[in-house]
Design an enzyme around this catalytic site. Structure first.
Site, PDB file in Angstrom:
ATOM      1  CG  ASP A  40      41.424  43.957  54.672  1.00 58.82           C
ATOM      2  OD1 ASP A  40      42.036  44.405  53.665  1.00 58.82           O
ATOM      3  OD2 ASP A  40      41.052  44.674  55.611  1.00 58.82           O
ATOM      4  CB  ALA A  64      46.606  45.537  39.824  1.00 58.88           C
ATOM      5  CE1 TYR A  65      40.845  52.314  41.142  1.00 59.12           C
ATOM      6  CE2 TYR A  65      41.707  52.498  38.913  1.00 59.12           C
ATOM      7  CZ  TYR A  65      40.760  52.832  39.865  1.00 59.12           C
ATOM      8  OH  TYR A  65      39.746  53.700  39.546  1.00 59.12           O
ATOM      9  CB  THR A  66      43.237  46.505  36.097  1.00 62.61           C
ATOM     10  OG1 THR A  66      41.923  46.061  36.459  1.00 62.61           O
ATOM     11  CG2 THR A  66      44.268  45.637  36.771  1.00 62.61           C
ATOM     12  CB  THR A 105      51.273  47.523  33.128  1.00 60.89           C
ATOM     13  OG1 THR A 105      50.722  47.981  31.896  1.00 60.89           O
ATOM     14  CG2 THR A 105      51.729  48.749  33.906  1.00 60.89           C
ATOM     15  CG  ASP A 106      51.613  47.288  27.915  1.00 63.23           C
ATOM     16  OD1 ASP A 106      50.895  47.265  28.938  1.00 63.23           O
ATOM     17  OD2 ASP A 106      51.127  47.379  26.774  1.00 63.23           O
ATOM     18  CE1 TYR A 129      46.955  49.240  35.855  1.00 61.32           C
ATOM     19  CE2 TYR A 129      47.936  49.578  33.690  1.00 61.32           C
ATOM     20  CZ  TYR A 129      47.568  48.736  34.715  1.00 61.32           C
ATOM     21  OH  TYR A 129      47.815  47.382  34.614  1.00 61.32           O
ATOM     22  CE  LYS A 133      50.557  47.048  37.892  1.00 63.86           C
ATOM     23  NZ  LYS A 133      50.075  45.977  38.836  1.00 63.86           N
ATOM     24  CD1 TRP A 155      48.082  45.862  25.635  1.00 62.98           C
ATOM     25  CD2 TRP A 155      47.238  45.464  23.603  1.00 62.98           C
ATOM     26  NE1 TRP A 155      48.313  46.978  24.852  1.00 62.98           N
ATOM     27  CE2 TRP A 155      47.803  46.755  23.614  1.00 62.98           C
ATOM     28  CE3 TRP A 155      46.649  44.984  22.423  1.00 62.98           C
ATOM     29  CZ2 TRP A 155      47.799  47.589  22.488  1.00 62.98           C
ATOM     30  CZ3 TRP A 155      46.649  45.803  21.300  1.00 62.98           C
ATOM     31  CH2 TRP A 155      47.212  47.099  21.341  1.00 62.98           C
TER      32      TRP A 155
HETATM   33  N1  LIG Z   1      44.232  43.255  32.320  1.00 56.32           N
HETATM   34  C1  LIG Z   1      45.213  43.675  31.527  1.00 56.32           C
HETATM   35  O1  LIG Z   1      45.039  43.844  30.322  1.00 56.32           O
HETATM   36  C2  LIG Z   1      46.583  43.938  32.103  1.00 56.32           C
HETATM   37  C3  LIG Z   1      47.545  44.541  31.284  1.00 56.32           C
HETATM   38  C4  LIG Z   1      48.821  44.780  31.800  1.00 56.32           C
HETATM   39  C5  LIG Z   1      49.128  44.407  33.096  1.00 56.32           C
HETATM   40  N2  LIG Z   1      48.179  43.833  33.878  1.00 56.32           N
HETATM   41  C6  LIG Z   1      48.543  43.486  35.260  1.00 56.32           C
HETATM   42  O2  LIG Z   1      48.308  42.099  35.466  1.00 56.32           O
HETATM   43  C7  LIG Z   1      47.887  41.878  36.810  1.00 56.32           C
HETATM   44  C8  LIG Z   1      46.575  41.100  36.827  1.00 56.32           C
HETATM   45  O3  LIG Z   1      45.589  41.882  36.151  1.00 56.32           O
HETATM   46  P1  LIG Z   1      44.082  41.387  35.983  1.00 56.32           P
HETATM   47  O4  LIG Z   1      43.583  41.931  34.694  1.00 56.32           O
HETATM   48  O5  LIG Z   1      44.009  39.921  36.262  1.00 56.32           O
HETATM   49  O6  LIG Z   1      43.397  42.195  37.155  1.00 56.32           O
HETATM   50  P2  LIG Z   1      41.852  42.240  37.588  1.00 56.32           P
HETATM   51  O7  LIG Z   1      41.162  40.981  37.245  1.00 56.32           O
HETATM   52  O8  LIG Z   1      41.272  43.527  37.101  1.00 56.32           O
HETATM   53  O9  LIG Z   1      41.994  42.397  39.164  1.00 56.32           O
HETATM   54  C9  LIG Z   1      42.874  41.566  39.875  1.00 56.32           C
HETATM   55  C10 LIG Z   1      42.373  41.352  41.250  1.00 56.32           C
HETATM   56  O10 LIG Z   1      42.436  42.559  42.001  1.00 56.32           O
HETATM   57  C11 LIG Z   1      41.394  42.486  42.938  1.00 56.32           C
HETATM   58  N3  LIG Z   1      41.065  43.804  43.466  1.00 56.32           N
HETATM   59  C12 LIG Z   1      40.762  44.925  42.785  1.00 56.32           C
HETATM   60  N4  LIG Z   1      40.499  45.935  43.646  1.00 56.32           N
HETATM   61  C13 LIG Z   1      40.638  45.429  44.900  1.00 56.32           C
HETATM   62  C14 LIG Z   1      40.520  45.968  46.205  1.00 56.32           C
HETATM   63  N5  LIG Z   1      40.184  47.244  46.392  1.00 56.32           N
HETATM   64  N6  LIG Z   1      40.754  45.149  47.255  1.00 56.32           N
HETATM   65  C15 LIG Z   1      41.083  43.851  47.057  1.00 56.32           C
HETATM   66  N7  LIG Z   1      41.203  43.281  45.847  1.00 56.32           N
HETATM   67  C16 LIG Z   1      40.997  44.067  44.779  1.00 56.32           C
HETATM   68  C17 LIG Z   1      40.256  41.908  42.146  1.00 56.32           C
HETATM   69  O11 LIG Z   1      39.336  41.366  43.053  1.00 56.32           O
HETATM   70  P3  LIG Z   1      37.798  41.199  42.636  1.00 56.32           P
HETATM   71  O12 LIG Z   1      37.775  40.073  41.672  1.00 56.32           O
HETATM   72  O13 LIG Z   1      37.154  40.898  43.925  1.00 56.32           O
HETATM   73  O14 LIG Z   1      37.382  42.503  42.016  1.00 56.32           O
HETATM   74  C18 LIG Z   1      40.936  40.864  41.300  1.00 56.32           C
HETATM   75  O15 LIG Z   1      40.936  39.611  41.911  1.00 56.32           O
HETATM   76  C19 LIG Z   1      47.808  43.258  37.473  1.00 56.32           C
HETATM   77  O16 LIG Z   1      49.006  43.520  38.146  1.00 56.32           O
HETATM   78  C20 LIG Z   1      47.680  44.206  36.294  1.00 56.32           C
HETATM   79  O17 LIG Z   1      48.192  45.495  36.588  1.00 56.32           O
HETATM   80  C21 LIG Z   1      46.907  43.590  33.414  1.00 56.32           C
END
Ligand SMILES: NC(=O)c1ccc[n+]([C@@H]2O[C@H](COP(=O)([O-])OP(=O)(O)OC[C@H]3O[C@@H](n4cnc5c(N)ncnc54)[C@H](OP(=O)(O)O)[C@@H]3O)[C@@H](O)[C@H]2O)c1
Length: 286
Positions: A40, A64-66, A105-106, A129, A133, A155
């Site tokens: 946790d 992150a909250y994505t 993020t971008d 978002y 961030k 992305w």
């Molecule tokens: N995805 C994109 O396109 C994108 C773009 C720009 C930047 N980013 C950044 O890149 C990073 C990684 O993104 P990602 O796409 O890999 O993220 P993701 O898969 O959506 O989530 C990352 C992790 O956050 C955990 N999580 C979400 N809510 C949670 C909560 N309430 N308590 C504990 N854990 C929680 C998830 O756990 P669970 O697996 O258990 O849900 C997952 O392991 C982030 O900082 C994001 O802002 C992502």
């Protein structure tokens, strides 16, 4: 001798966390990936205990909250994960002498530029978002941490967890025509490539803010067309404007990120996103 010890928060099931765990493990690091079931992250004493016992050199925060549109309706939950959590982790890493590697993020940019954004460009997020961030970035920057890396990415696509490319290929298989936004341009990025960029940065002992994305640029429509072609799906992809596909959160029209600083510091040049996309589609989705 192992190069170091690493904790990957979100490493068990996250889109980025999973390949990052694999890349670091293959590079010889001793890695502890976490998931909601094992740690946790809001329990400060539990996180502190992990750092105290395992003594990681690096703590990667991929949590992150994505959900970009949902965040407009859940600003408190988004802020908890995107702002409060990084600040809490920053303090614990400071106390234990671990380097925190955080992802952003971008969407911290407003998209009014017409050439790739560099790390020193002014920020102006347009969505909950993006704002939360950015607040996370600023909270960490304000702590004056000596050992801190913030990697802005964009992305993301890659194996192991549903993402835009996998979702859109699902639609393409069911429909004759897909109409996709063509007036939002960004930097598609493979999670596997982002993991390699992250590794290159820690190997170079880099600190500070970096843009870490795939090479080249694309609109959502171009990304979709490439994915559909690579998968060999018979579906026509047509461009539309953003106002024909209203979304709750406002997105930047242009958010291509420059990776010049990454290359200068590490010697690593990200490969073109098209190459990574084809590898992903051929390997996992075709
Ligand atoms: N995805 C994109 O396109 C994108 C773009 C720009 C930047 N980013 C950044 O890149 C990073 C990684 O993104 P990602 O796409 O890999 O993220 P993701 O898969 O959506 O989530 C990352 C992790 O956050 C955990 N999580 C979400 N809510 C949670 C909560 N309430 N308590 C504990 N854990 C929680 C998830 O756990 P669970 O697996 O258990 O849900 C997952 O392991 C982030 O900082 C994001 O802002 C992502």
């Amino acid at each position: 001798m192992i190069p170091g010890r690493v904790v990957v928060l979100g490493g068990k099931r996250g889109l980025l966390g999973m390949p990052l765990t694999r890349t670091l493990t293959e590079a010889g690091y001793e890695v502890v990936p976490t998931g909601r079931d094992t740690l946790d992250v809001f329990d400060e004493s539990a996180v502190a205990r992990l750092l105290n016992d395992f003594k990681p050199d690096y703590v990667f925060n991929t949590i992150a909250y994505t959900a970009v549109d949902q965040a407009e309706d859940e600003p408190v939950e988004a802020a908890k994960l995107n702002k409060t959590l990084p600040r809490l982790l920053g303090q614990i890493c400071l106390d234990h002498g671990s380097c925190l590697v955080h992802y952003s993020t971008d969407f911290v940019f407003d998209g009014t530029k017409t050439e790739p954004y560099v790390e020193t460009d002014p920020v102006n997020p347009q969505s909950v978002y993006g704002k939360t961030k950015l607040e996370g970035e600023l909270a960490l920057a304000d702590m004056g941490m000596e050992h801190f890396l913030c990697l802005r990415t964009a992305w993301l696509f890659g194996p192991g967890k549903i993402n835009f490319v996998e979702k859109i290929l699902g639609y393409a298989r069911e429909r004759d025509v897909l109409r996709i936004v063509h007036d939002q341009v960004g930097s598609p990025t493979s999670t596997i490539d982002l993991s390699s960029m992250s590794l290159a940065l820690i190997k170079a002992n880099a600190r500070g803010l970096f843009h870490t994305v795939g090479g080249g640029k694309a609109s959502w429509c171009e990304l979709t067309s490439e994915a559909v072609a690579a998968a060999g799906v018979n579906c026509r992809v047509e461009p539309i404007m953003s106002d024909e596909f209203p979304q709750k959160a406002k997105r930047p029209a242009y958010s291509v990120l420059s990776t010049q600083k990454l290359t200068e510091v590490t010697g690593f040049t990200p490969r073109p996103w098209v190459q990574s996309l084809r590898e992903y589609v051929y390997g996992f989705l075709a």
